[in-house]
Scaffold this motif. Structure first.
Motif, PDB file in Angstrom:
ATOM      1  N   ASP A 155      -2.392   7.367  -0.320  1.00 30.27           N
ATOM      2  CA  ASP A 155      -1.311   7.977  -0.681  1.00 30.27           C
ATOM      3  C   ASP A 155      -1.097   9.328  -0.262  1.00 30.27           C
ATOM      4  OD1 ASP A 155      -0.148   5.411  -1.345  1.00 30.27           O
ATOM      5  OD2 ASP A 155      -0.313   5.807  -3.249  1.00 30.27           O
TER       6      ASP A 155
ATOM      7  N   LYS B 134      -3.277   9.292  -9.021  1.00 32.74           N
ATOM      8  CA  LYS B 134      -2.549   8.909  -7.762  1.00 32.74           C
ATOM      9  C   LYS B 134      -3.787   8.322  -6.882  1.00 32.74           C
ATOM     10  CE  LYS B 134       1.437  10.651  -8.484  1.00 32.74           C
ATOM     11  NZ  LYS B 134       2.783  10.731  -7.875  1.00 32.74           N
ATOM     12  N   ASN B 135      -3.460   7.529  -5.905  1.00 28.51           N
ATOM     13  CA  ASN B 135      -4.073   7.245  -4.912  1.00 28.51           C
ATOM     14  C   ASN B 135      -4.466   8.179  -3.800  1.00 28.51           C
ATOM     15  OD1 ASN B 135      -4.975   5.431  -2.467  1.00 28.51           O
ATOM     16  ND2 ASN B 135      -4.442   3.707  -3.505  1.00 28.51           N
TER      17      ASN B 135
ATOM     18  N   ARG C 196      -5.874   3.537   1.515  1.00 27.75           N
ATOM     19  CA  ARG C 196      -5.117   3.203   0.220  1.00 27.75           C
ATOM     20  C   ARG C 196      -5.521   1.844  -0.354  1.00 27.75           C
ATOM     21  NH1 ARG C 196       1.417   3.244   0.118  1.00 27.75           N
ATOM     22  NH2 ARG C 196       0.895   2.352   2.161  1.00 27.75           N
TER      23      ARG C 196
ATOM     24  N   GLU D 266      -3.863   3.845   5.431  1.00 24.53           N
ATOM     25  CA  GLU D 266      -3.354   2.694   4.768  1.00 24.53           C
ATOM     26  C   GLU D 266      -4.618   1.750   4.421  1.00 24.53           C
ATOM     27  OE1 GLU D 266      -0.617   1.185   3.794  1.00 24.53           O
ATOM     28  OE2 GLU D 266       0.870   2.569   4.928  1.00 24.53           O
TER      29      GLU D 266
ATOM     30  N   ASN E 100      -7.219   1.255  -3.847  1.00 27.30           N
ATOM     31  CA  ASN E 100      -6.631  -0.073  -4.899  1.00 27.30           C
ATOM     32  C   ASN E 100      -7.734  -0.845  -5.460  1.00 27.30           C
ATOM     33  OD1 ASN E 100      -3.848   0.993  -4.708  1.00 27.30           O
ATOM     34  ND2 ASN E 100      -3.476  -0.359  -3.188  1.00 27.30           N
TER      35      ASN E 100
ATOM     36  N   LEU F 196      -1.419   9.850   3.498  1.00 24.04           N
ATOM     37  CA  LEU F 196      -0.227   9.483   4.122  1.00 24.04           C
ATOM     38  C   LEU F 196       0.879  10.356   4.057  1.00 24.04           C
ATOM     39  CD1 LEU F 196      -0.211   5.513   3.281  1.00 24.04           C
ATOM     40  CD2 LEU F 196      -0.310   6.497   5.494  1.00 24.04           C
ATOM     41  N   LYS F 197       0.890  11.073   2.888  1.00 18.97           N
ATOM     42  CA  LYS F 197       2.076  12.067   2.606  1.00 18.97           C
ATOM     43  C   LYS F 197       1.610  13.080   3.471  1.00 18.97           C
ATOM     44  CE  LYS F 197       4.033  14.913  -0.988  1.00 18.97           C
ATOM     45  NZ  LYS F 197       4.051  15.206  -2.552  1.00 18.97           N
TER      46      LYS F 197
END
Length: 156
Positions: free
Chosen positions: A81, A77-78, A110, A107, A114, A84-85
């Motif tokens: 993310d 998992k990033n 994230r 963001e 990536n 953000l969650k």
């Protein structure tokens, strides 16, 4: 106060410029060797740390709101993310401006994550290529690669 505001905008502008340049470089194949990969990794991690250290009070609120019962990041998992969650689940604790800032910064994280994932995949392929080339290089030099072989002087 004005100088602090100016400084924070300047930092955000610089980080945005770096992210855009990384995104532009993302279309390329990536680093050509381990040294380039290491330097890129250090740069990306520094960017991520700069984002998290910029508004520490807000990020502390986010981390305090994180679900302590679950693993921080599940396999694959990033981290962006996850942030953000967590921000979304704790949005009642923040003003509209704070929420907007945190989401924008998460963001960016994230995107950095990536890029780090792409970099790690590229590094693995570089290592595989290097390992595959090693026996070929020794054969080109005129030496043979045999399992359990000894020099002629040791054979009796």
């Amino acid at each position: 106060m004005v100088k602090k505001n100016y400084t924070s905008w300047l930092i955000m502008l610089l980080i945005s410029a770096v992210l855009l340049s990384l995104m532009a470089c993302g279309s390329k194949k990536g680093p050509k060797n381990a040294e380039e990969a290491s330097a890129m990794h250090k740069d990306l991690m520094a960017q991520e740390n700069a984002i998290l250290s910029k508004n520490t009070q807000l990020w502390d609120k986010v981390f305090m709101a994180a679900d302590k019962g679950m693993a921080m990041i599940e396999d694959g998992k990033n981290y962006g993310d996850f942030l953000l969650k967590t921000i979304e689940s704790a949005k009642k604790q923040f003003t509209a401006d704070e929420l907007k800032l945190l989401k924008a910064e998460a963001e960016k994280i994230r995107e950095i994550e990536n890029e780090l994932t792409k970099l790690e995949e590229n590094s693995r392929s570089l290592r595989k290529k290097r390992l595959l080339r090693a026996p070929q290089a020794s054969l080109r030099r005129g030496t043979s690669v045999q399992k359990n072989s000894r020099p002629l002087s040791e054979k009796t």
